[in-house]
Design an enzyme around this catalytic site. Structure first.
Site, PDB file in Angstrom:
ATOM      1  N   ASP A  36     -29.226  14.469  61.206  1.00 28.41           N
ATOM      2  CA  ASP A  36     -30.506  14.452  60.487  1.00 28.41           C
ATOM      3  C   ASP A  36     -31.624  14.393  61.526  1.00 28.41           C
ATOM      4  O   ASP A  36     -31.750  13.408  62.258  1.00 28.41           O
ATOM      5  CB  ASP A  36     -30.558  13.243  59.555  1.00 28.41           C
ATOM      6  CG  ASP A  36     -31.734  13.294  58.588  1.00 28.41           C
ATOM      7  OD1 ASP A  36     -32.463  14.308  58.600  1.00 28.41           O
ATOM      8  OD2 ASP A  36     -31.916  12.328  57.835  1.00 28.41           O
ATOM      9  N   ASP A  69     -33.529  20.517  58.198  1.00 24.13           N
ATOM     10  CA  ASP A  69     -33.448  19.428  59.165  1.00 24.13           C
ATOM     11  C   ASP A  69     -32.189  18.582  59.091  1.00 24.13           C
ATOM     12  O   ASP A  69     -32.098  17.556  59.771  1.00 24.13           O
ATOM     13  CB  ASP A  69     -34.674  18.522  59.035  1.00 24.13           C
ATOM     14  CG  ASP A  69     -34.810  17.914  57.648  1.00 24.13           C
ATOM     15  OD1 ASP A  69     -34.057  18.317  56.744  1.00 24.13           O
ATOM     16  OD2 ASP A  69     -35.679  17.039  57.463  1.00 24.13           O
ATOM     17  N   GLU A  70     -31.206  18.982  58.324  1.00 29.22           N
ATOM     18  CA  GLU A  70     -29.972  18.202  58.283  1.00 29.22           C
ATOM     19  C   GLU A  70     -28.779  19.073  57.927  1.00 29.22           C
ATOM     20  O   GLU A  70     -28.902  20.092  57.246  1.00 29.22           O
ATOM     21  CB  GLU A  70     -30.088  17.027  57.309  1.00 29.22           C
ATOM     22  CG  GLU A  70     -30.376  17.417  55.869  1.00 29.22           C
ATOM     23  CD  GLU A  70     -30.407  16.207  54.938  1.00 29.22           C
ATOM     24  OE1 GLU A  70     -29.564  15.294  55.100  1.00 29.22           O
ATOM     25  OE2 GLU A  70     -31.270  16.179  54.043  1.00 29.22           O
TER      26      GLU A  70
END
EC number: 2.7.7.7
Length: 356
Positions: free
Chosen positions: A11, A106-107
């Site tokens: 993350d 983003d993850e």
């Protein structure tokens, strides 16, 4: 239960804001808020850790963020650039494994059980990925390492920013017992409120309940939570995952007759759906309304729009129209749901960061 898998959840830390602070030295160390003009009706897409100290968080109205953080720097952001950086991060992941399941820009989940570098320790893989991202891209990431996706995701949030948390099969239940249920992946605001009313605040509280009692109170959520808190989740990392729809539904504690309550629920759902669509870089064309009556009769109605959208107001207007056409007010409602389907990737120049 397969405990032999080696799963990492990566993350990125305050991703959009961190990219901007990396690229613009004048933003470093300052409360940066991405979400547009605070004088307009927008929502915060993300913010820097400096802004979070003032209580600012994603999905918050920008006007509220401005009140909490009057010295905050508000910018619209550059989604096309964030996608470019996300692809660079994805390329780093691919040096270790092809079993990558992105959740958003983003993850992502990575299955490194049999990785390309032949590394036996998933912890060392995670550390190396963190170091490589920082060295090559100047960004920090947090990582969770465990034997299933559910625990790995919770673990990645445990030591932010730039932290790493490892949970072995032997440690899993004790780790989950200390976690607030609001941190459990899949527990939203409505489910959290139900759990709190039942006196369930932590994983330890949750474990005291039998499977039958949880299912009776929380239906399918109870089934999954009973297993999750015991570390029993065998969902595989799926590199081919592609969301076909985005939706939200709730079962009321008491049956509802008032159409205004139903409309209020739809407005809340529309905002949540907008937030998820923006994060997935998608928009949709078909709005689906689901109603379940007190006698458990269920109906679904759908409306296909003239154009694709990820705008909460447009989604709500379509859902409200379906509600007015479908609900007479004669019979009470047990459950209401709103889903947007017929999704496709959004063009970056049209992607909305401002929200409502």
């Amino acid at each position: 239960m397969d405990t032999s898998r080696k799963i990492i959840h990566i993350d990125m830390d305050a991703f959009y804001a961190s990219v901007e602070q990396r690229d613009h030295p004048e933003f470093r160390g300052k409360p940066l808020i991405i979400g547009g003009d605070p004088n307009k009706r927008g929502v915060v897409a993300t913010c820097s850790y400096e802004a979070r100290k003032f209580g600012v968080h994603s999905a918050m109205p920008t006007r509220q963020a401005a009140k909490l953080c009057p010295n905050g720097i508000f910018i619209h952001g550059n989604m096309a650039h964030y996608v470019e950086v996300s692809n660079q991060i994805r390329e780093i992941f691919s040096r270790y494994t092809d079993i990558i399941e992105p959740l958003s820009l983003d993850e992502a989940y990575l299955d490194v059980t049999e990785n390309k570098k032949g590394m036996k320790s998933a912890t060392m893989v995670a550390r190396e990925i963190q170091q490589t991202i920082y060295q090559e891209l100047g960004l920090t990431a947090s990582a969770g390492v465990s034997f299933n996706k559910f625990i790995a995701k919770i673990a990645s949030d445990f030591k932010k920013p730039a932290g790493i948390t490892v949970v072995t099969p032997e440690e899993a239940e004790a780790f989950l017992e200390q976690i607030p249920v609001t941190k459990f992946y899949g527990v939203g605001k409505v489910t959290a409120e139900k759990l709190h009313r039942l006196g369930i605040e932590t994983g330890a509280d949750l474990k005291k309940w039998s499977e039958w009692d949880l299912i009776r109170e929380l239906h399918k959520h109870g089934y999954h939570l009973y297993r999750h808190v015991r570390g029993r989740s065998n969902n595989i990392v799926n590199p081919h995952r592609d969301r076909k729809s985005v939706g939200k539904e709730t079962t009321f504690e008491f049956n509802v007759l008032d159409s205004r309550v139903l409309e209020q629920s739809l407005m809340q759902f529309a905002k949540k759906v907008e937030e998820r669509l923006i994060k997935l870089q998608k928009h949709g064309k078909t709005v689906v309304l689901k109603l379940r009556y007190s006698d458990f009769t269920t109906i679904t109605k759908r409306l296909t729009l003239n154009e694709y959208t990820n705008d909460a107001s447009q989604i709500y207007q379509a859902a409200a129209l379906l509600l007015r056409e479908s609900y007479t007010g004669q019979d009470s409602i047990r459950l209401i749901g709103l889903t947007v389907t017929n999704l496709k990737p959004v063009y970056f120049e049209n992607l909305r960061l401002e929200g409502l």
